[in-house]
Design an enzyme around this catalytic site. Sequence first.
Site, mmCIF file in Angstrom:
data_model
loop_
_atom_site.group_PDB
_atom_site.id
_atom_site.type_symbol
_atom_site.label_atom_id
_atom_site.label_comp_id
_atom_site.label_asym_id
_atom_site.label_seq_id
_atom_site.Cartn_x
_atom_site.Cartn_y
_atom_site.Cartn_z
ATOM 1 N N VAL A 38 0.835 -1.201 0.000
ATOM 2 C CA VAL A 38 0.000 0.000 0.000
ATOM 3 C C VAL A 38 0.874 1.256 0.000
ATOM 4 C CG1 VAL A 38 -1.774 1.296 1.266
ATOM 5 C CG2 VAL A 38 -1.892 -1.209 1.155
ATOM 6 N N CYS A 39 1.976 1.215 0.724
ATOM 7 C CA CYS A 39 2.831 2.389 0.915
ATOM 8 C C CYS A 39 3.271 3.059 -0.386
ATOM 9 C CB CYS A 39 4.037 2.034 1.773
ATOM 10 S SG CYS A 39 3.589 1.389 3.402
#
EC number: 1.11.1.26
Length: 180
Positions: A50-51
């Site tokens: 996700v980052c």
Amino acid sequence: MLTIGDKLPEFNVPAQKGVDALPDDERISHSDFEGKWKILFWWPKDFTFVCPTEIIGYGDLKEDFEDRDAVLIGASTDTDFVHFAWRKSDERLAAQDFWWLADNKKELANALGIVDADAGVALRATFIVDPDNIIQHITINGLNVGRNPQETLRILDALQTDELCPCNWDQGQETLKPAA
């Protein structure tokens, strides 16, 4: 956890920017961006899923933040060398031209109160800090849900009006005027 109206804690942590050279003891301090708005956003770990979507999303708005006299600063509890390796491994991350704090001792993350007790990493926290280093907005998500960088920009716009802004207000729209 710190909240709206609290002062951003003093800090001096390793930082990493770009992929041209290995990290060389570069550091960022609370005083490096005096007189500017700061968008400080944290992600849990490098080399995750996700980052990078958030980092790229914020990076796509870097010039928009700069147009509003705001500096974009990313951060995690990884080291500057891990940041460098991650950027080198992904051309989309390598293109992100802003500082990444390497708070591997978790000094700033703990001072902000954003370390997840179970995972031992920073939550997905975003702080909008005014030119006087006062926190004006905080958003915190759990480890598995990404943020909306465009919403951070919208909130910065609203904060900078110093007016009453209604729900879903966007720059250029009328602000609220209380009845006299």
